[in-house]
Structures are given as C-alpha cells and as structure tokens.
Design a protein around this motif. Structure first.
Motif, PDB file in Angstrom:
ATOM      1  N   ARG A   1      -1.538  22.517  -7.599  1.00 18.15           N
ATOM      2  CA  ARG A   1      -1.094  21.124  -7.736  1.00 18.15           C
ATOM      3  C   ARG A   1      -1.881  20.208  -6.806  1.00 18.15           C
ATOM      4  O   ARG A   1      -2.261  19.094  -7.190  1.00 18.15           O
ATOM      5  CB  ARG A   1       0.404  21.056  -7.421  1.00 18.15           C
ATOM      6  N   VAL A   2      -2.137  20.644  -5.589  1.00 18.09           N
ATOM      7  CA  VAL A   2      -2.913  19.825  -4.664  1.00 18.09           C
ATOM      8  C   VAL A   2      -4.347  19.669  -5.175  1.00 18.09           C
ATOM      9  O   VAL A   2      -4.925  18.580  -5.113  1.00 18.09           O
ATOM     10  CB  VAL A   2      -2.904  20.443  -3.250  1.00 18.09           C
ATOM     11  N   ARG A   3      -4.951  20.747  -5.702  1.00 22.10           N
ATOM     12  CA  ARG A   3      -6.306  20.643  -6.255  1.00 22.10           C
ATOM     13  C   ARG A   3      -6.339  19.656  -7.407  1.00 22.10           C
ATOM     14  O   ARG A   3      -7.279  18.856  -7.535  1.00 22.10           O
ATOM     15  CB  ARG A   3      -6.791  22.016  -6.723  1.00 22.10           C
ATOM     16  N   GLU A   4      -5.318  19.697  -8.264  1.00 19.25           N
ATOM     17  CA  GLU A   4      -5.248  18.757  -9.383  1.00 19.25           C
ATOM     18  C   GLU A   4      -5.138  17.323  -8.875  1.00 19.25           C
ATOM     19  O   GLU A   4      -5.771  16.405  -9.414  1.00 19.25           O
ATOM     20  CB  GLU A   4      -4.042  19.114 -10.259  1.00 19.25           C
ATOM     21  N   HIS A   5      -4.354  17.134  -7.833  1.00 13.28           N
ATOM     22  CA  HIS A   5      -4.189  15.808  -7.237  1.00 13.28           C
ATOM     23  C   HIS A   5      -5.515  15.295  -6.676  1.00 13.28           C
ATOM     24  O   HIS A   5      -5.866  14.124  -6.847  1.00 13.28           O
ATOM     25  CB  HIS A   5      -3.137  15.887  -6.129  1.00 13.28           C
ATOM     26  N   LEU A   6      -6.282  16.164  -6.039  1.00 18.02           N
ATOM     27  CA  LEU A   6      -7.566  15.761  -5.481  1.00 18.02           C
ATOM     28  C   LEU A   6      -8.564  15.395  -6.575  1.00 18.02           C
ATOM     29  O   LEU A   6      -9.325  14.431  -6.441  1.00 18.02           O
ATOM     30  CB  LEU A   6      -8.126  16.877  -4.600  1.00 18.02           C
ATOM     31  N   ARG A   7      -8.581  16.169  -7.663  1.00 19.94           N
ATOM     32  CA  ARG A   7      -9.474  15.840  -8.781  1.00 19.94           C
ATOM     33  C   ARG A   7      -9.130  14.471  -9.351  1.00 19.94           C
ATOM     34  O   ARG A   7     -10.013  13.667  -9.662  1.00 19.94           O
ATOM     35  CB  ARG A   7      -9.370  16.913  -9.874  1.00 19.94           C
ATOM     36  N   ASP A   8      -7.831  14.202  -9.490  1.00 19.72           N
ATOM     37  CA  ASP A   8      -7.406  12.916 -10.027  1.00 19.72           C
ATOM     38  C   ASP A   8      -7.798  11.781  -9.092  1.00 19.72           C
ATOM     39  O   ASP A   8      -8.248  10.712  -9.530  1.00 19.72           O
ATOM     40  CB  ASP A   8      -5.885  12.930 -10.229  1.00 19.72           C
TER      41      ASP A   8
ATOM     42  N   ARG B   1       0.834  -1.203   0.000  1.00 20.15           N
ATOM     43  CA  ARG B   1       0.000   0.000   0.000  1.00 20.15           C
ATOM     44  C   ARG B   1       0.875   1.263   0.000  1.00 20.15           C
ATOM     45  O   ARG B   1       0.531   2.265  -0.628  1.00 20.15           O
ATOM     46  CB  ARG B   1      -0.911   0.001   1.218  1.00 20.15           C
ATOM     47  N   THR B   2       2.007   1.215   0.684  1.00 15.84           N
ATOM     48  CA  THR B   2       2.904   2.369   0.683  1.00 15.84           C
ATOM     49  C   THR B   2       3.382   2.669  -0.729  1.00 15.84           C
ATOM     50  O   THR B   2       3.394   3.828  -1.169  1.00 15.84           O
ATOM     51  CB  THR B   2       4.104   2.113   1.614  1.00 15.84           C
ATOM     52  N   ALA B   3       3.779   1.630  -1.464  1.00 10.31           N
ATOM     53  CA  ALA B   3       4.234   1.834  -2.845  1.00 10.31           C
ATOM     54  C   ALA B   3       3.108   2.392  -3.717  1.00 10.31           C
ATOM     55  O   ALA B   3       3.337   3.275  -4.559  1.00 10.31           O
ATOM     56  CB  ALA B   3       4.745   0.512  -3.418  1.00 10.31           C
ATOM     57  N   GLU B   4       1.876   1.893  -3.510  1.00 10.50           N
ATOM     58  CA  GLU B   4       0.748   2.337  -4.326  1.00 10.50           C
ATOM     59  C   GLU B   4       0.423   3.808  -4.096  1.00 10.50           C
ATOM     60  O   GLU B   4       0.235   4.571  -5.048  1.00 10.50           O
ATOM     61  CB  GLU B   4      -0.487   1.477  -4.040  1.00 10.50           C
ATOM     62  N   VAL B   5       0.354   4.222  -2.830  1.00 11.69           N
ATOM     63  CA  VAL B   5      -0.045   5.608  -2.568  1.00 11.69           C
ATOM     64  C   VAL B   5       1.086   6.582  -2.872  1.00 11.69           C
ATOM     65  O   VAL B   5       0.822   7.741  -3.227  1.00 11.69           O
ATOM     66  CB  VAL B   5      -0.563   5.778  -1.123  1.00 11.69           C
ATOM     67  N   LEU B   6       2.360   6.138  -2.754  1.00  8.39           N
ATOM     68  CA  LEU B   6       3.460   6.998  -3.183  1.00  8.39           C
ATOM     69  C   LEU B   6       3.374   7.264  -4.678  1.00  8.39           C
ATOM     70  O   LEU B   6       3.600   8.392  -5.141  1.00  8.39           O
ATOM     71  CB  LEU B   6       4.805   6.358  -2.845  1.00  8.39           C
ATOM     72  N   ASP B   7       3.021   6.234  -5.447  1.00 11.38           N
ATOM     73  CA  ASP B   7       2.857   6.410  -6.890  1.00 11.38           C
ATOM     74  C   ASP B   7       1.680   7.336  -7.184  1.00 11.38           C
ATOM     75  O   ASP B   7       1.767   8.211  -8.055  1.00 11.38           O
ATOM     76  CB  ASP B   7       2.635   5.048  -7.554  1.00 11.38           C
ATOM     77  N   LEU B   8       0.570   7.168  -6.455  1.00 10.17           N
ATOM     78  CA  LEU B   8      -0.600   8.016  -6.655  1.00 10.17           C
ATOM     79  C   LEU B   8      -0.273   9.478  -6.364  1.00 10.17           C
ATOM     80  O   LEU B   8      -0.753  10.386  -7.054  1.00 10.17           O
ATOM     81  CB  LEU B   8      -1.734   7.555  -5.738  1.00 10.17           C
TER      82      LEU B   8
END
Length: 345
Positions: free
Chosen positions: A202-209, A144-151
C-alpha cells in the motif's frame, strides 16, 4: 495540489532559437566525490561514504540499495544538509548543500526510518503542528493539512489519535506530513521497514501515485530487493562505495549469465563431472540449494548437463535456470548476498 512554490522555481533562461534542442533539465540531485569520515577517540578514521558520484533525474523514483551500515542514511543526512560532507560537492533541488544549507532544507522532505509522530495527537493535529514549524500561516496550514490528508487517503481518520492508526496508516501520515511544505525532492529512509507485506504494498502504491500525480522526485533507501525492482533507476552502495547504478534491467544485464541449479543424488560427484564440461573460469558451488553455476543461456545447458550426469550414474532430482536478480548483482560486486537469511550463493 501544486508541488513547487516560488522558492523551487528554476532560474530563468533565454528563449531557445527555433530548431534548437532544448537543454536537459538539471538533475534533482547531483554529487561529485562526496565523502563523509569520522575520527574516533583513538585517532582512527572511519569512512562512512567514499567518493560518491551520483545523478538523480527530476521526477524519477530512485532507489539507494544496500545492507545496513552501507552508508545510505549518512548519504541522506548530507543531501538534506543535516551533516556536512568531509569533502566533495552536492546540489539538491538546485541548492548547494555546503553553501546553501537552509535553501536545501526548505526544498526537501525527509521521511525518517523511525516514526516521529506524536501518538497522543490526532492525525490532523500532527500535521498542523508540523505546518506551523515550517512557517505556514494558520489558514495555509489548515488548507495544506486537508490537501495532504486527502492525498494520503486519511481524511476519514483525521480526528483519530495516531496511536489508534495501523502501521501502514501511520507511514502514510508521515509521508503526508513531509508534503506540507511542497518539497521538490522527497527522501524516504527505509519507508516500509517493520510493515507487513500488505501495508508495504500500500505504501509503494501511494508513492507511485504521488510521483505520477505531482512529478515528485523520490529518493528511497532500502534493503528490500523487491522495492528496488519497482524504481526507475537504482544505485547499490556497499562499504560507503557506489558499486553499480542504472535501471534494474541494466544492472542485471551487466552480469549477463543465468544461474543454473542442480539437485542430484551426489552433488560433490556432480561438481567434478560438470567441471569437465564448463569453461575453467566458471566457479561451481555446492551449498544448501544444491550444485550451482553461472552460464549464458542456462536453459540450453540443462539438457547437456543432465545427460552427462546420467552417463556417470548420477541422478538429477531437479534442475532450474533463472536470470540474474538484484541480489545476484550485489553478490557479483561485493562477494556476498543481501538475502535476508544471509544464505549462500
């Protein structure tokens, strides 16, 4: 990456008959008459939240808009089962905050306003510690750490100490940490406070994604009007009371009138002239912006007003008409502005 685990699954229902309209999904968040009060040492009672009725749909980004001290953080604390409501009822991700607080906490993520990262640990170490606190086994925590770091687009910085990351990177890391246990609802308390405009975007873009890729329900508290504009729906809270809710377009359309601003050679004299042309229920205000009023179809009013002022020897230096903004909505319901400078209306 699956967002929901078995604990988050909806109850099984009977198969619908052919032709039946499928039932609407249950709200991700639902409150009725939610109240939080505090009694002071002198016996006086302070009401932080007053009778909140709110429904947040599954998979939407919902903004909870209000000034500091309006009751936003207190509401989040109740919805995350961190503090008990004084009265009322609320369910979050299918669990009752009063009778099932542990289930609520397992099903939500909460991004606090202030950082809770350990600056001396690496990004990867911070995530693994959090994963173990949520009961994930070693292998699952690594995965899960690897997955969320990639996200979070931080894989290349996984071994960097947190103190070396930029403010925007730290915020994305904190978001990643809250996704480790696959929450059904993610609460974000002022997620971009203190960030520069580029990092905020950038954070807003991350949340939309995050929402688009995983169907997450995002509940965002903010006092930034531009952030609320980008949400699916919003609610405005002031003094612990809900004063408006709907899509950004809906709450602005409810006001209806445009704001007309005139800068003239004599704004006080202009106010007297304009007052003879507009309905008596229209307030006219002179402030640092000039003379302003609210009228329907403001662009059509400007030539008429300029002609009348010119006939009285008052020069018009500038004129503009703008549709309602979210700050106008707040002012309409509360009588004051949410603008950062606290300027006049």
């Amino acid at each position: 990456m699956p967002l929901h685990t078995g604990d988050h699954a909806s109850p099984r229902t009977a198969a619908p008959h052919p032709g039946d309209t499928p039932p609407a999904p249950a709200p991700a968040i639902s409150t009725r008459g939610l109240v939080k009060s505090y009694r002071g040492p002198d016996g006086t009672t302070t009401h932080a939240v007053r009778g909140l009725d709110l429904d947040v749909r599954q998979g939407e980004t919902f903004a909870f808009l209000g000034p500091n001290g309006a009751g936003k953080s207190t509401t989040i604390a109740m919805l995350c089962a961190l503090t008990r409501p004084t009265s009322g009822h609320a369910t979050v991700a299918g669990a009752d905050v009063l009778t099932e607080p542990d289930r609520v906490r397992r099903r939500v993520g909460l991004l606090f306003q202030h950082s809770a990262l350990d600056p001396d640990l690496t990004a990867e170490q911070n995530l693994r510690v959090h994963a173990r606190l949520y009961g994930l086994g070693r292998a699952e925590a690594r995965r899960r750490t690897a997955e969320v770091l990639d996200l979070a687009d931080l894989t290349d910085r996984r071994r960097s100490p947190v103190r070396t990351l930029s403010g925007g990177m730290r915020r994305r890391l904190e978001l990643a940490r809250q996704l480790l246990h696959s929450p059904g609802v993610l609460f974000l308390d002022e997620p971009t406070t203190g960030l520069d405009p580029h990092a905020r975007a950038r954070v807003r873009e991350h949340l939309r994604d995050l929402r688009d890729r995983h169907g997450s329900t995002l509940f965002v508290t903010t006092h930034y009007l531009d952030e609320a504009e980008h949400c699916d729906r919003l609610a405005i809270i002031d003094g612990g009371r809900l004063v408006a809710q709907g899509t950004p377009h809906e709450v602005k359309a409810a006001i209806g009138d445009d704001r007309v601003v005139l800068r003239t050679s004599d704004d006080e004299a202009a106010r007297r002239v304009v007052g003879t042309l507009t309905p008596p229920d229209r307030s006219l205000t002179v402030d640092a912006d000039g003379l302003w009023l609210r009228v329907p179809d403001g662009s059509a009013w400007i030539p008429r007003l300029c002609a009348a002022l010119g006939a009285h020897g008052i020069a018009v230096h500038a004129a503009s008409a703008t549709p309602p903004t979210l700050d106008d909505v707040f002012f309409h319901h509360t009588g004051r502005s949410m603008a950062p400078d606290g300027g006049g209306r």
